[in-house]
Design an enzyme around this catalytic site. Structure first.
Site, short mmCIF file in Angstrom:
data_model
loop_
_atom_site.label_atom_id
_atom_site.label_comp_id
_atom_site.label_asym_id
_atom_site.label_seq_id
_atom_site.Cartn_x
_atom_site.Cartn_y
_atom_site.Cartn_z
N GLN B 254 0.82 -1.21 0.00
CA GLN B 254 0.00 0.00 0.00
C GLN B 254 0.85 1.26 0.00
OE1 GLN B 254 -3.37 -0.10 -0.62
NE2 GLN B 254 -2.55 -2.13 -1.00
N HIS B 257 1.77 3.06 -3.27
CA HIS B 257 0.76 3.76 -4.08
C HIS B 257 0.99 5.27 -4.13
CE1 HIS B 257 -2.34 1.12 -5.59
NE2 HIS B 257 -2.36 0.43 -4.47
N GLU B 322 -9.14 1.48 5.04
CA GLU B 322 -9.69 1.04 3.75
C GLU B 322 -9.56 -0.48 3.62
OE1 GLU B 322 -7.25 2.32 0.52
OE2 GLU B 322 -8.81 2.03 -0.99
N HIS B 323 -8.34 -0.99 3.82
CA HIS B 323 -8.10 -2.44 3.79
C HIS B 323 -7.69 -2.88 5.19
CE1 HIS B 323 -6.78 -0.85 -0.21
NE2 HIS B 323 -7.57 -1.80 -0.64
N ASP B 356 -7.12 -6.56 -4.60
CA ASP B 356 -7.02 -5.49 -5.61
C ASP B 356 -7.38 -5.99 -6.99
OD1 ASP B 356 -6.21 -3.56 -3.87
OD2 ASP B 356 -4.07 -3.83 -4.22
N HIS B 415 -53.09 19.82 2.97
CA HIS B 415 -52.83 18.38 3.05
C HIS B 415 -54.08 17.65 3.53
CE1 HIS B 415 -48.64 19.44 2.52
NE2 HIS B 415 -48.23 18.20 2.70
#
Lengths: 429, 429
Positions: B254, B257, B322-323, B356, B415
């Site tokens: 990770q 990235h 996230e992961h 992934d 109404h």
């Protein structure tokens, strides 16, 4: 009411002209300042804003649960019954929205699934004054309860004579966790970032004025929000079999909400168009909220005459109304023709206010054409999903080549090596 | 890697310090100008921005389907196989996310239900250059296809040597409807408002740089957006039974990235912490993307030592990664302890890069702690719901009193009258 007798193509252009833009840079700036001050100064900022905007000096911010009990005791038996009936039907309907995740264990050595988890804490904004609707509290809080949310934090602007008993009673019926008397952009900031008194939430729901809506948009990302709601809308599809008086009454039921509300009738009958237009003028005269409804009818509403039922649906799907009444014979058959609408009311007896209160489906609905991509508020707004996988060594080995090929194509060598590290020292690697 | 040995309370504060804010007022202003220009000048503005930002002069904006066919023919057989395997598994997993609505006809005279409709047209942003990931095209487009979206419009920045063949091949495999070579905020504006060449969409998905993310946030409301994605993240929960080399490799997968990516290990073993830290330093040395991964590891990543497995989960739920890898013995038993995470990888062989690419679950996941309220991208992002009701006269009559009571409590006389109009002239009214 204005009656258009134009082609479908022309009418689609006209519909676009009725769309309103609501960005206001001055308000954006003001709201950003309010948020920043609440974020840094907490409760002190909240109290000073309430003094400034709502003209109320607050000691404590919280309304105690015994105040909620007391409010409930003091409302009329009819209102109690109505709130309980609404609650019962809202729960019955929304339970059908519950999701349970899934697990797939069909392939050897592979488990893949999805887990559903409720949000932990949710904030509910309830407007003050004449726009304080007990029904909206039920519509927002009950789906969160059904989803399994731990805490529902309600905020509502302080009132000089105290918050309306019907609002507090509805909070009690809906089972919210705590009620705080704060409003406006400052309340949204408090929910998004937390203060000494107000706990920080994961999502903010509920309607509000332009300050509230702007604040919600600005804190979006920090927390989740439901939607940026615009003025109320009704679209009606009707042919000559429909009752002009009833249609006019339904159009007015939305027009009375807001000067910017819109009421649209699309029909293939010139006779019906003329009759409804006349009825709207007539019924308008005796409405308590005439001053509001009149502006909405004159400036934002219209009747369009189309050649065929098919064209009526095409145009209405382009409008994508919040509420859609289908006042045609055998209305259920047209369900497949409806592409864009928040909530659909089929037939003569499904008058729109039925859906506002007790039918069961949610009355928090996408407005301003956003029904093209948004849903009614639901249990699904209060949960989130998490995927999961477990693989055996053999299962991973089978995918090894595909993973390393894709990783190296994307220039992500460490991705390839991470997976290969599981086979280091193996003979067959 | 930095190793913390603090209490849970202290560690929660430290986690917060690692959170990044990404608002930039200068970029906000620039993006607003770009959007306005594309909105008013259309294709002409797009071409002039592409010349200015991407240094490419464009004749036509569309990449033809025969160019996609050609790209697919020219990629390697291994890459073809990998893309097809990924497609197969993504479809198998995402089909389990399909929803079908419901109908409730249990009560006499009452039908209530919910209808699920796919969005009509969706835009997919694919970044250019080194961040152009074929796998992401599959992850975004295939759920939309499964949902039943009519048209998927893909945009990607033009490149001097042409868009990467792997990207075009993935577009072919994913079955996108059309590909246009435009990028940045101008591409988002084109998708949101439409131009002469680019059709207007209902929702925009896909990752992008800060200009793309800011533009998505600004057009939100006009169209739906998936999420404002931040840098990639991995959280690992591991005890002394885990393999330090494998954990280090996963953390680095990770970190490579993005310089702002974060890799977090939470463990109850000092020995493991030390071993992983050493391994990370060692493996980092030989990585092609060392320059990126090194910054992410030094500035954004850490190891935290907790006293117990329970504390490890509490802290990780606060991070909401996230992961999330669970590298503990018998990992499936901990599924219920995970409250906040995008995607969970259970056990030694569920290395993150498996998810992934080919495992099946989506790799578009909530980042920056938004897993507290957001879900992975899924089929549910490409559908919307519409509620519907049909009532008989008798069924409406039973609810009449509750409706009129609530309407009049809320000051909405029109109404009440709309519903009462259905009984005008009846004896028993």
């Amino acid at each position: 009411m204005k009656i258009y007798n134009e082609s479908l193509t022309e009418m689609k252009k006209i519909v676009r002209r009725y769309t309103i833009q609501t960005t206001d840079l001055e308000i954006e700036k003001q709201v950003a300042q309010i948020i920043e001050k609440v974020r840094t100064k907490g409760d002190e900022a909240l109290k000073s804003y309430e003094k400034q905007f709502d003209k109320v000096e607050l000691d404590g911010l919280r309304i105690s649960s015994s105040q909620l009990d007391e409010a409930y005791q003091n409302i009329s038996p009819d209102l109690k019954d109505a709130l309980q009936l609404a609650k019962h039907n809202i729960i019955a309907y929304h339970k059908m929205e519950l999701e349970h995740g899934f697990i797939d264990a069909k392939l050897p050595g592979i488990i893949r699934g999805q887990k559903v988890t409720p949000l932990q804490r949710v904030g509910l904004y309830v407007p003050g004054g004449t726009a304080a609707y007990p029904s909206t509290i039920l519509m927002n809080a009950l789906p969160a309860k059904i989803a399994g949310v731990d805490e529902i934090i309600m905020v509502t602007p302080p009132q000089k004579d105290g918050v309306a008993p019907a609002v507090l009673a509805a909070a009690k019926v809906a089972g919210v966790t705590a009620v705080y008397q704060i409003g406006g952009a400052q309340a949204i900031a408090a929910l998004a970032y937390g203060t000494e008194s107000i706990p920080r939430v994961n999502k903010i729901v509920g309607p509000g004025n332009i300050f509230v809506a702007t604040a919600k948009k600005q804190v979006f990302g920090q927390v989740a929000i439901d939607m940026v709601a615009g003025p109320s809308e009704i679209g009606i599809l009707a042919d000559q079999t429909a009752d002009a008086k009833q249609l006019a009454a339904d159009l007015l039921s939305q027009a009375e909400h807001d000067k910017r509300a819109r009421a649209i009738l699309i029909t293939n009958s010139q006779t019906l168009a003329t009759a409804v237009s006349g009825e709207v003028e007539k019924q308008l005269m005796t409405l308590p909220r005439k001053a509001i409804a009149e502006v909405a009818i004159k400036e934002r509403s219209f009747i369009a005459i189309m050649d065929s039922v098919a064209e009526m649906f095409t145009l209405m799907n382009d409008v994508a109304p919040e509420h859609l009444e289908v006042q045609l014979a055998d209305p259920m058959q047209y369900l497949s023709s409806i592409r864009n609408a928040g909530s659909v009311f089929l037939g003569k007896y499904a008058s729109e206010p039925l859906g506002d209160y007790v039918a069961g489906p949610n009355h928090v609905l996408p407005t301003g054409g956003t029904a093209k991509f948004s849903s009614p508020l639901g249990v699904y707004d209060f949960i989130k999903k998490t995927s999961f996988i477990q693989f055996s060594k053999e299962a991973l080995r089978k995918d090894l080549k595909a993973i390393t090929t894709l990783a190296r194509t994307e220039g992500l060598e460490a991705h390839a090596r991470a997976v290969e590290s599981r086979f280091k020292g193996d003979d067959d690697q």
